[in-house]
Design a protein around this motif. Structure first.
Motif, PDB file in Angstrom:
ATOM      1  N   GLY A 132       0.785  -1.227   0.000  1.00  0.00           N
ATOM      2  CA  GLY A 132       0.000   0.000   0.000  1.00  0.00           C
ATOM      3  C   GLY A 132       0.817   1.278   0.000  1.00  0.00           C
ATOM      4  O   GLY A 132       0.266   2.374  -0.064  1.00  0.00           O
ATOM      5  N   ILE A 133       2.137   1.172   0.086  1.00  0.00           N
ATOM      6  CA  ILE A 133       3.039   2.324   0.092  1.00  0.00           C
ATOM      7  C   ILE A 133       4.307   1.973  -0.667  1.00  0.00           C
ATOM      8  O   ILE A 133       4.588   0.801  -0.910  1.00  0.00           O
ATOM      9  N   THR A 134       5.067   2.999  -1.033  1.00  0.00           N
ATOM     10  CA  THR A 134       6.369   2.784  -1.647  1.00  0.00           C
ATOM     11  C   THR A 134       7.464   3.103  -0.629  1.00  0.00           C
ATOM     12  O   THR A 134       7.191   3.676   0.429  1.00  0.00           O
ATOM     13  N   GLN A 135       8.666   2.774  -0.988  1.00  0.00           N
ATOM     14  CA  GLN A 135       9.790   3.094  -0.109  1.00  0.00           C
ATOM     15  C   GLN A 135       9.878   4.609   0.106  1.00  0.00           C
ATOM     16  O   GLN A 135      10.190   5.066   1.202  1.00  0.00           O
ATOM     17  N   GLN A 136       9.590   5.369  -0.920  1.00  0.00           N
ATOM     18  CA  GLN A 136       9.614   6.829  -0.826  1.00  0.00           C
ATOM     19  C   GLN A 136       8.692   7.322   0.294  1.00  0.00           C
ATOM     20  O   GLN A 136       9.006   8.285   0.992  1.00  0.00           O
ATOM     21  N   ASP A 137       7.563   6.646   0.479  1.00  0.00           N
ATOM     22  CA  ASP A 137       6.606   7.029   1.518  1.00  0.00           C
ATOM     23  C   ASP A 137       7.141   6.823   2.928  1.00  0.00           C
ATOM     24  O   ASP A 137       6.576   7.339   3.886  1.00  0.00           O
ATOM     25  N   THR A 138       8.222   6.066   3.061  1.00  0.00           N
ATOM     26  CA  THR A 138       8.774   5.750   4.381  1.00  0.00           C
ATOM     27  C   THR A 138       9.952   6.635   4.764  1.00  0.00           C
ATOM     28  O   THR A 138      10.520   6.463   5.840  1.00  0.00           O
ATOM     29  N   LEU A 139      10.333   7.556   3.894  1.00  0.00           N
ATOM     30  CA  LEU A 139      11.552   8.333   4.130  1.00  0.00           C
ATOM     31  C   LEU A 139      11.385   9.462   5.136  1.00  0.00           C
ATOM     32  O   LEU A 139      12.369   9.908   5.724  1.00  0.00           O
ATOM     33  N   TRP A 140      10.153   9.930   5.338  1.00  0.00           N
ATOM     34  CA  TRP A 140       9.907  11.045   6.254  1.00  0.00           C
ATOM     35  C   TRP A 140       8.827  10.669   7.251  1.00  0.00           C
ATOM     36  O   TRP A 140       7.882   9.976   6.908  1.00  0.00           O
ATOM     37  N   MET A 169      13.474   7.451  12.199  1.00  0.00           N
ATOM     38  CA  MET A 169      14.527   6.608  11.642  1.00  0.00           C
ATOM     39  C   MET A 169      14.902   5.451  12.572  1.00  0.00           C
ATOM     40  O   MET A 169      15.410   4.421  12.114  1.00  0.00           O
ATOM     41  N   LEU A 170      14.650   5.594  13.867  1.00  0.00           N
ATOM     42  CA  LEU A 170      14.930   4.507  14.802  1.00  0.00           C
ATOM     43  C   LEU A 170      14.135   3.241  14.469  1.00  0.00           C
ATOM     44  O   LEU A 170      14.593   2.135  14.733  1.00  0.00           O
ATOM     45  N   HIS A 171      12.968   3.415  13.855  1.00  0.00           N
ATOM     46  CA  HIS A 171      12.155   2.256  13.484  1.00  0.00           C
ATOM     47  C   HIS A 171      12.866   1.362  12.469  1.00  0.00           C
ATOM     48  O   HIS A 171      12.594   0.163  12.399  1.00  0.00           O
ATOM     49  N   GLN A 207       6.095  13.569  14.667  1.00  0.00           N
ATOM     50  CA  GLN A 207       7.194  12.691  15.044  1.00  0.00           C
ATOM     51  C   GLN A 207       8.482  13.264  14.440  1.00  0.00           C
ATOM     52  O   GLN A 207       8.507  13.682  13.289  1.00  0.00           O
ATOM     53  N   SER A 208       9.530  13.271  15.225  1.00  0.00           N
ATOM     54  CA  SER A 208      10.794  13.814  14.723  1.00  0.00           C
ATOM     55  C   SER A 208      11.427  12.838  13.734  1.00  0.00           C
ATOM     56  O   SER A 208      11.166  11.634  13.769  1.00  0.00           O
ATOM     57  N   TYR A 209      12.277  13.381  12.887  1.00  0.00           N
ATOM     58  CA  TYR A 209      12.982  12.563  11.902  1.00  0.00           C
ATOM     59  C   TYR A 209      13.843  11.508  12.598  1.00  0.00           C
ATOM     60  O   TYR A 209      13.832  10.337  12.210  1.00  0.00           O
ATOM     61  N   ARG A 247       2.770  -0.981  12.230  1.00  0.00           N
ATOM     62  CA  ARG A 247       1.609  -0.104  12.050  1.00  0.00           C
ATOM     63  C   ARG A 247       2.003   1.367  12.180  1.00  0.00           C
ATOM     64  O   ARG A 247       1.388   2.140  12.916  1.00  0.00           O
ATOM     65  N   LEU A 248       3.040   1.731  11.425  1.00  0.00           N
ATOM     66  CA  LEU A 248       3.578   3.087  11.505  1.00  0.00           C
ATOM     67  C   LEU A 248       2.829   4.078  10.626  1.00  0.00           C
ATOM     68  O   LEU A 248       2.796   5.268  10.936  1.00  0.00           O
ATOM     69  N   LEU A 249       2.287   3.612   9.524  1.00  0.00           N
ATOM     70  CA  LEU A 249       1.539   4.467   8.613  1.00  0.00           C
ATOM     71  C   LEU A 249       0.177   3.830   8.372  1.00  0.00           C
ATOM     72  O   LEU A 249       0.096   2.638   8.084  1.00  0.00           O
ATOM     73  N   PRO A 250      -0.898   4.606   8.462  1.00  0.00           N
ATOM     74  CA  PRO A 250      -2.232   4.005   8.331  1.00  0.00           C
ATOM     75  C   PRO A 250      -2.485   3.361   6.974  1.00  0.00           C
ATOM     76  O   PRO A 250      -3.236   2.396   6.880  1.00  0.00           O
ATOM     77  N   GLU A 251      -1.869   3.865   5.927  1.00  0.00           N
ATOM     78  CA  GLU A 251      -2.091   3.299   4.597  1.00  0.00           C
ATOM     79  C   GLU A 251      -1.234   2.057   4.323  1.00  0.00           C
ATOM     80  O   GLU A 251      -1.431   1.369   3.331  1.00  0.00           O
ATOM     81  N   ALA A 252      -0.302   1.760   5.210  1.00  0.00           N
ATOM     82  CA  ALA A 252       0.570   0.594   5.052  1.00  0.00           C
ATOM     83  C   ALA A 252      -0.139  -0.644   5.592  1.00  0.00           C
ATOM     84  O   ALA A 252      -0.411  -0.742   6.781  1.00  0.00           O
TER      85      ALA A 252
END
Length: 150
Positions: free
Chosen positions: A46-54, A65-67, A59-61, A113-118
């Motif tokens: 449901g997402i691309t890698q690009q969607d996970t970059l920010w 990134m710790l995830h 939530q701070s960057y 479950r970090l992004l609702p669309e994922a």
């Protein structure tokens, strides 16, 4: 719980095969491969890698990134995370799949479950319970109602 074996998911297996020969590809073929990776990512997660970059708002960057930090660890250490979720990310020889570099972040977003669309948009071949069928039907009904309102 049945383990999900990524190399057995047809779309992942196809991308894996192409990535194994990627060093021989020309630039236009690499662009096509990246487009196929993105399309597979949307289809599967449901997402691309690009969607996970920010990070999402609020939530701070660095916190975000710790995830994904463990993705840079040695594979034996990283494998513990995947094993905890019942995901096999190895090839037939027990080595990490090449496509993990393309799909790992999306899979982390789904599992944590970090992004609702994922969402995991494929299921291993296991029979659904009555509760799962009911939940899927209700979710589909909510989707149809929401799409009629827009």
């Amino acid at each position: 719980m049945q383990k999900i074996v990524l190399r057995e998911v047809p779309r992942i297996a196809a991308i894996e095969q192409r990535l194994l020969g990627a060093e021989k590809l020309m630039s236009d073929e690499l662009e096509a491969l990246q487009a196929d990776v993105d399309a597979a990512s949307i289809e599967l997660f449901g997402i691309t890698q690009q969607d996970t970059l920010w990070p999402p708002k609020g939530q701070s960057y660095d916190e975000w990134m710790l995830h994904f930090e463990f993705l840079e660890w040695e594979y034996d250490e990283e494998a513990a995370f995947w094993d905890a979720f019942g995901i096999d990310v190895a090839d037939a020889d027990g080595e990490p799949l090449e496509c993990l570099s393309e799909f790992g972040r999306q899979l982390v977003c789904v599992l944590k479950r970090l992004l609702p669309e994922a969402r995991l948009r494929f299921r291993p071949e296991v029979p659904l319970t009555d509760e799962q069928i009911q939940a899927d039907a209700e979710a589909w009904g909510r989707f149809l109602l929401a799409s009629r309102r827009t």
